[in-house]
Design a protein around this motif. Sequence first.
Motif, mmCIF file in Angstrom:
data_model
loop_
_atom_site.group_PDB
_atom_site.id
_atom_site.type_symbol
_atom_site.label_atom_id
_atom_site.label_comp_id
_atom_site.label_asym_id
_atom_site.label_seq_id
_atom_site.Cartn_x
_atom_site.Cartn_y
_atom_site.Cartn_z
ATOM 1 N N MET A 1 0.835 -1.183 0.000
ATOM 2 C CA MET A 1 0.000 0.000 0.000
ATOM 3 C C MET A 1 0.881 1.249 0.000
ATOM 4 S SD MET A 1 -3.068 -1.446 -0.074
ATOM 5 C CE MET A 1 -4.340 -0.388 0.529
ATOM 6 N N SER A 2 0.547 2.244 0.782
ATOM 7 C CA SER A 2 1.290 3.507 0.736
ATOM 8 C C SER A 2 2.732 3.346 1.200
ATOM 9 C CB SER A 2 0.582 4.573 1.567
ATOM 10 O OG SER A 2 0.482 4.156 2.912
ATOM 11 N N ASP B 1 1.042 6.792 -10.989
ATOM 12 C CA ASP B 1 1.417 6.531 -12.385
ATOM 13 C C ASP B 1 1.968 5.123 -12.554
ATOM 14 O OD1 ASP B 1 0.603 9.004 -13.321
ATOM 15 O OD2 ASP B 1 2.595 9.920 -13.132
ATOM 16 N N GLU B 2 2.793 4.668 -11.624
ATOM 17 C CA GLU B 2 3.343 3.301 -11.697
ATOM 18 C C GLU B 2 2.220 2.276 -11.590
ATOM 19 O OE1 GLU B 2 7.772 3.866 -9.726
ATOM 20 O OE2 GLU B 2 6.028 3.697 -8.399
ATOM 21 N N ARG B 3 1.270 2.553 -10.730
ATOM 22 C CA ARG B 3 0.137 1.647 -10.578
ATOM 23 C C ARG B 3 -0.705 1.610 -11.845
ATOM 24 N NH1 ARG B 3 -3.434 3.094 -5.830
ATOM 25 N NH2 ARG B 3 -4.363 1.102 -6.384
ATOM 26 N N PHE C 1 3.509 -9.530 -10.965
ATOM 27 C CA PHE C 1 3.062 -9.714 -9.578
ATOM 28 C C PHE C 1 4.070 -9.119 -8.600
ATOM 29 C CE2 PHE C 1 2.947 -12.161 -5.618
ATOM 30 C CZ PHE C 1 1.675 -11.838 -5.195
ATOM 31 N N GLU C 2 5.338 -9.150 -8.944
ATOM 32 C CA GLU C 2 6.368 -8.576 -8.078
ATOM 33 C C GLU C 2 6.146 -7.080 -7.864
ATOM 34 O OE1 GLU C 2 8.724 -10.300 -6.423
ATOM 35 O OE2 GLU C 2 7.784 -12.101 -7.246
ATOM 36 N N ARG C 3 5.435 -6.430 -8.775
ATOM 37 C CA ARG C 3 5.165 -4.992 -8.685
ATOM 38 C C ARG C 3 3.815 -4.687 -8.030
ATOM 39 N NH1 ARG C 3 5.689 -4.420 -14.820
ATOM 40 N NH2 ARG C 3 4.327 -2.631 -14.518
ATOM 41 N N ARG D 1 -6.135 -3.385 -5.656
ATOM 42 C CA ARG D 1 -6.700 -3.214 -6.993
ATOM 43 C C ARG D 1 -5.881 -3.983 -8.024
ATOM 44 N NH1 ARG D 1 -7.967 2.683 -9.699
ATOM 45 N NH2 ARG D 1 -8.955 1.919 -11.601
ATOM 46 N N GLU D 2 -4.571 -3.877 -7.944
ATOM 47 C CA GLU D 2 -3.698 -4.602 -8.864
ATOM 48 C C GLU D 2 -3.674 -6.098 -8.527
ATOM 49 O OE1 GLU D 2 -2.695 -1.687 -7.310
ATOM 50 O OE2 GLU D 2 -2.958 -0.425 -9.070
#
Length: 124
Positions: free
Chosen positions: A16-17, A24-26, A68-70, A75-76
């Motif tokens: 999370m945060s 933008d990355e998300r 998945f590593e990111r 949501r992702e």
Amino acid sequence: SSTAPRRSRRRRAAVMSESGQTDDERRILRGDQRRLHELIANGPTGDDMENLESGTFHEIRGRNNAMFERVNYTREAALDGINFEAITNRAMRQVDRIIRLNSYDAAKLCRKLREKCAVGAGDE
């Protein structure tokens, strides 16, 4: 002997945060995940995943695992789950093909064996 619970030596993943991941990355990650899903579910790449001779299944699975590593937000993670399900469905179809390739009609096999054995028995 100690009965204290063992502490994991693994570092806790920042999520999370705490992850420091930007919006933008998300957004880019979600776009990548959706494009991958489209390839799996509706494109010729997905059909190729079912081909036993192709390395496409492993390539797509590797791409999904790298994405998945990111993943740091739910949501992702939900999109990752959708892709995982699509990959699993392609794997099940691949297994169905393997089973179909190795299937046979038992009654027909028995009939053919009887015919072959009967031909040889009458010649002697």
